[in-house]
Enzyme design. Structure first.
Site, PDB file in Angstrom:
ATOM      1  N   GLY A  62       0.909  -1.156   0.143  1.00  0.00           N
ATOM      2  CA  GLY A  62      -0.107  -0.016  -0.016  1.00  0.00           C
ATOM      3  C   GLY A  62       0.749   1.240  -0.237  1.00  0.00           C
ATOM      4  N   GLY A  63       0.140   2.241   0.348  1.00  0.00           N
ATOM      5  CA  GLY A  63       1.074   3.575   0.528  1.00  0.00           C
ATOM      6  C   GLY A  63       2.341   3.486   1.262  1.00  0.00           C
TER       7      GLY A  63
HETATM    8  C1  HXC Z   1      -3.673  -4.181  12.113  1.00  0.00           C
HETATM    9  C2  HXC Z   1      -2.467  -6.203  11.240  1.00  0.00           C
HETATM   10  C3  HXC Z   1      -2.538  -5.488  10.012  1.00  0.00           C
HETATM   11  C4  HXC Z   1      -3.019  -4.243  10.018  1.00  0.00           C
HETATM   12  C5  HXC Z   1      -1.741  -7.366   9.918  1.00  0.00           C
HETATM   13  N1  HXC Z   1      -2.246  -7.484  11.459  1.00  0.00           N
HETATM   14  N2  HXC Z   1      -1.944  -6.345   9.123  1.00  0.00           N
HETATM   15  N3  HXC Z   1      -3.089  -5.451  12.233  1.00  0.00           N
HETATM   16  N4  HXC Z   1      -3.490  -3.642  11.069  1.00  0.00           N
HETATM   17  N5  HXC Z   1      -2.757  -3.416   8.586  1.00  0.00           N
HETATM   18  C6  HXC Z   1      -2.222  -8.457  12.325  1.00  0.00           C
HETATM   19  C7  HXC Z   1      -3.030  -9.406  12.113  1.00  0.00           C
HETATM   20  O1  HXC Z   1      -4.395  -9.012  12.514  1.00  0.00           O
HETATM   21  C8  HXC Z   1      -2.344 -10.534  12.842  1.00  0.00           C
HETATM   22  O2  HXC Z   1      -2.720 -10.559  13.978  1.00  0.00           O
HETATM   23  C9  HXC Z   1      -0.990 -10.190  12.550  1.00  0.00           C
HETATM   24  O3  HXC Z   1      -1.112  -8.777  12.176  1.00  0.00           O
HETATM   25  C10 HXC Z   1      -0.259 -11.128  11.651  1.00  0.00           C
HETATM   26  O4  HXC Z   1      -1.028 -10.965  10.631  1.00  0.00           O
HETATM   27  P1  HXC Z   1      -1.201 -12.405   9.646  1.00  0.00           P
HETATM   28  O5  HXC Z   1      -2.240 -12.026   8.533  1.00  0.00           O
HETATM   29  O6  HXC Z   1      -1.431 -13.538  10.542  1.00  0.00           O
HETATM   30  O7  HXC Z   1       0.020 -12.691   9.246  1.00  0.00           O
HETATM   31  P2  HXC Z   1       0.404 -13.132   7.571  1.00  0.00           P
HETATM   32  O8  HXC Z   1      -0.505 -14.209   6.981  1.00  0.00           O
HETATM   33  O9  HXC Z   1       1.950 -13.315   7.306  1.00  0.00           O
HETATM   34  O10 HXC Z   1      -0.141 -11.857   6.500  1.00  0.00           O
HETATM   35  C11 HXC Z   1       0.638 -10.572   6.500  1.00  0.00           C
HETATM   36  C12 HXC Z   1      -0.059  -9.901   5.679  1.00  0.00           C
HETATM   37  C13 HXC Z   1      -1.555  -9.822   5.959  1.00  0.00           C
HETATM   38  C14 HXC Z   1       0.105 -10.076   4.165  1.00  0.00           C
HETATM   39  C15 HXC Z   1       0.522  -8.303   6.129  1.00  0.00           C
HETATM   40  O11 HXC Z   1      -1.590  -9.531   7.529  1.00  0.00           O
HETATM   41  C16 HXC Z   1      -2.555  -8.636   5.572  1.00  0.00           C
HETATM   42  O12 HXC Z   1      -2.792  -8.709   4.448  1.00  0.00           O
HETATM   43  N6  HXC Z   1      -2.480  -7.291   6.234  1.00  0.00           N
HETATM   44  C17 HXC Z   1      -3.417  -6.333   5.817  1.00  0.00           C
HETATM   45  C18 HXC Z   1      -2.547  -5.473   4.922  1.00  0.00           C
HETATM   46  C19 HXC Z   1      -3.153  -4.324   4.632  1.00  0.00           C
HETATM   47  O13 HXC Z   1      -4.018  -4.613   3.715  1.00  0.00           O
HETATM   48  N7  HXC Z   1      -2.762  -3.331   5.119  1.00  0.00           N
HETATM   49  C20 HXC Z   1      -3.264  -2.155   4.776  1.00  0.00           C
HETATM   50  C21 HXC Z   1      -2.736  -1.615   3.559  1.00  0.00           C
HETATM   51  S1  HXC Z   1      -2.920  -0.099   3.309  1.00  0.00           S
HETATM   52  P3  HXC Z   1      -2.654 -11.666  15.030  1.00  0.00           P
HETATM   53  O14 HXC Z   1      -3.167 -11.169  16.398  1.00  0.00           O
HETATM   54  O15 HXC Z   1      -3.662 -12.694  14.593  1.00  0.00           O
HETATM   55  O16 HXC Z   1      -1.223 -11.818  15.166  1.00  0.00           O
HETATM   56  C22 HXC Z   1      -2.026   0.950   3.627  1.00  0.00           C
HETATM   57  C23 HXC Z   1      -2.130   2.308   3.354  1.00  0.00           C
HETATM   58  C24 HXC Z   1      -0.991   3.035   3.806  1.00  0.00           C
HETATM   59  O17 HXC Z   1      -1.199   0.654   4.524  1.00  0.00           O
HETATM   60  C25 HXC Z   1      -1.449   4.552   3.212  1.00  0.00           C
HETATM   61  C26 HXC Z   1      -0.150   5.411   3.452  1.00  0.00           C
HETATM   62  C27 HXC Z   1      -0.472   6.610   2.743  1.00  0.00           C
END
Ligand code: HXC
Length: 510
Positions: A169-170
């Site tokens: 993402g960002g």
């Molecule tokens: C809160 C998060 C998180 C997030 C992961 N976790 N991403 N918590 N916010 N963004 C937590 C999960 O709930 C989990 O908690 C632990 O971290 C590990 O995640 P898993 O999914 O179990 O791990 P894995 O299978 O390795 O997958 C990793 C991952 C996936 C690919 C990163 O977690 C994922 O897709 N996360 C979301 C990514 C996302 O869409 N982020 C927002 C992007 S937009 P527990 O308690 O189970 O350990 C963005 C905008 C930025 O970032 C903009 C800036 C301008």
């Protein structure tokens, strides 16, 4: 009293556990080290001073008030690498997947502000699920606070990003604005939108690795400057790179002890250039023979191999090298190689690192792919970068320096300080064959005449002396003495002072 001291130790132990042993084990099972283990390798033993170990998030949505681990998913502070100061942040994937909350961002901003104030680089170890989903816009604001600092720090302190897990993402835009990005093979990836979104929007089916793994970013996109096998190798290589760099734009790069004769003569260089002008040779051999102890730290080694960029030392001092590589596409300049080298030249200039340019270039690559891709603008980046650079510039033409590419590659006309050529240099508008075909089109049916014309052209232009007569080449040097000549040139330029006219900033063709 003893109780209070013990309590501190207990709190620290709790903070060091991050998201707990189960998640640490999961991190290890993936072949990844924890945030703290990584810092132990990156920094000198016992040098790490941590900030904000007890910071916790302030979020109350989605039951977050009941889950407030110390540190909030990032370990920050400062330490040393071979005795030189560096600020660091290391995202802790075991805490909410290393996701960035408001307080997590504040911790990163604090070390960036300290780094700017005190003049030391920042190294960020990225391993994060991106914006902390539970915090919404507060997290986006946190990212933007980091971005703004990346921009302000650019050209003031070196910024290095290491991608050691997800970076999506960002979130990718913070590393993208730093000077160097390195990745760990197989365990790291970077993309603006992940495979699922790609499938929905474009119907493409792609894995995370294909979309944004280390191979993709070092070979195809050139977003990353290098990739290494695992966490340990990556961090060890970052230490090596760090030793080449100054702490800030107010300081010179460190001078390291060297154990190599500055006047070392290399007879093998006298035969480096093959008899046949179309036969390639490895420019890396020349770089190694000029460098102290043959040590070359290559940047973007897997991308645009027709140009080589990286750091060497001469007399213990850091020198940035840009060199055409005849082994790949005959060393031609094209979109990718121009962009790659331009960015490197600008890094060197921003941080007062002298530049050695080794030239063997047949020109710019022709064709619709290049023109449609904007080779005019991209080629201009390199021209611009060299033209604006005020650091010491030493150039050695080994063989071809044809056409616009002759001008671009740190020629005398772009304020080259020392412009040397080997006797094998050919400095001309173009190669003999192409020139004769244009000048004597009417004689093309007569091979004897054309052969004679070609010989004439070669006699007249396939040498460095026409340019030397005009003073565009300062001296024609023996290949075997290149290290000595280049070292003396740089030594004479140590107190060079040159500045560009005042301006708010330039308008480099982006
Ligand atoms: C809160 C998060 C998180 C997030 C992961 N976790 N991403 N918590 N916010 N963004 C937590 C999960 O709930 C989990 O908690 C632990 O971290 C590990 O995640 P898993 O999914 O179990 O791990 P894995 O299978 O390795 O997958 C990793 C991952 C996936 C690919 C990163 O977690 C994922 O897709 N996360 C979301 C990514 C996302 O869409 N982020 C927002 C992007 S937009 P527990 O308690 O189970 O350990 C963005 C905008 C930025 O970032 C903009 C800036 C301008």
């Amino acid at each position: 009293m003893k109780d209070i001291l013990d309590q501190l130790d207990q709190r620290r132990a709790q903070a060091r556990l991050g998201g707990g042993q189960r998640r640490i084990d999961a991190q290890h099972a993936r072949g990844k080290l924890t945030a703290r283990e990584r810092l132990d390798i990156l920094l000198d033993e016992g040098s790490f001073e941590e900030f904000d170990m007890f910071v916790r998030h302030r979020s109350t949505d989605f039951g977050m008030q009941d889950d407030r681990p110390y540190g909030d998913g990032v370990v920050t502070g400062w330490g040393t690498i071979n005795g030189r100061m560096v600020y660091v942040f290391s995202q802790d994937f075991t805490v909410f997947g290393g996701s960035l909350s408001e307080t997590h961002a504040q911790k990163i901003c604090k070390v960036m502000d300290m780094a700017m104030q005190n003049g030391a680089p920042v190294i960020g170890l990225n391993d994060s699920g991106g914006a902390r989903i539970q915090e919404g816009v507060a997290s986006l604001a946190g990212y933007a606070d980091v971005f703004q600092r990346n921009v302000m720090a650019s050209g003031v302190i070196p910024q290095i990003s290491v991608i050691m897990g997800p970076c999506a993402g960002g979130a990718v835009y913070s590393p993208a604005m730093t000077d160097f990005i390195f990745m760990v093979k197989d365990t790291s990836y970077m993309f603006v939108t992940g495979p699922d979104v790609v499938k929905t929007v474009t119907n493409e089916v792609v894995t995370a690795e294909q979309l944004g793994g280390a191979s993709t970013h070092t070979k195809k996109s050139s977003v990353a400057d290098g990739a290494f096998e695992d966490d340990v190798e990556t961090l060890t290589e970052i230490r090596r790179l760090f030793d080449f760099l100054p702490l800030s734009n107010r300081e010179k790069a460190p001078v390291r002890p060297f154990f190599d004769d500055v006047a070392r003569v290399e007879p093998s260089l006298d035969t480096l250039i093959p008899q046949n002008p179309n036969q390639p040779y490895d420019m890396k051999e020349l770089i190694a023979k000029v460098a102290d102890e043959g040590d070359f730290y290559e940047i973007q080694k897997d991308f645009a191999g027709n140009i080589l960029t990286g750091f060497i030392r001469i007399e213990g001092q850091t020198v940035g090298v840009v060199a055409n590589q005849p082994m790949v596409l005959a060393g031609v300049l094209d979109i990718d190689s121009s962009r790659k080298a331009a960015r490197f030249v600008r890094f060197c200039d921003a941080f007062e690192i002298p530049i050695l340019t080794l030239v063997d270039v047949p020109g710019f690559l022709p064709g619709t792919a290049q023109e449609y891709g904007g080779v005019i603008k991209h080629g201009a980046k390199l021209l611009f970068a060299y033209g604006e650079a005020t650091v010491p510039k030493v150039t050695v033409i080994t063989r071809k320096a044809y056409g616009g590419a002759y001008d671009v590659m740190a020629s005398k006309h772009l304020r080259g300080d020392f412009n040397y050529a080997w006797p094998t240099a050919e400095i001309a508008v173009m190669g003999a064959k192409g020139a004769v075909e244009i000048l004597y089109r009417s004689e093309l049916g007569d091979p004897d005449k054309i052969a004679a014309r070609t010989r004439d052209y070669e006699d007249r232009f396939a040498n460095p002396f026409v340019a030397a007569e005009k003073g565009f080449i300062d001296e024609v040097i023996q290949p075997h003495s290149t290290r000595k000549r280049v070292a003396r040139a740089f030594a004479s330029l140590r107190s060079k002072k040159l500045s560009n006219p005042w301006k708010k900033h330039d308008n480099i063709p982006l």
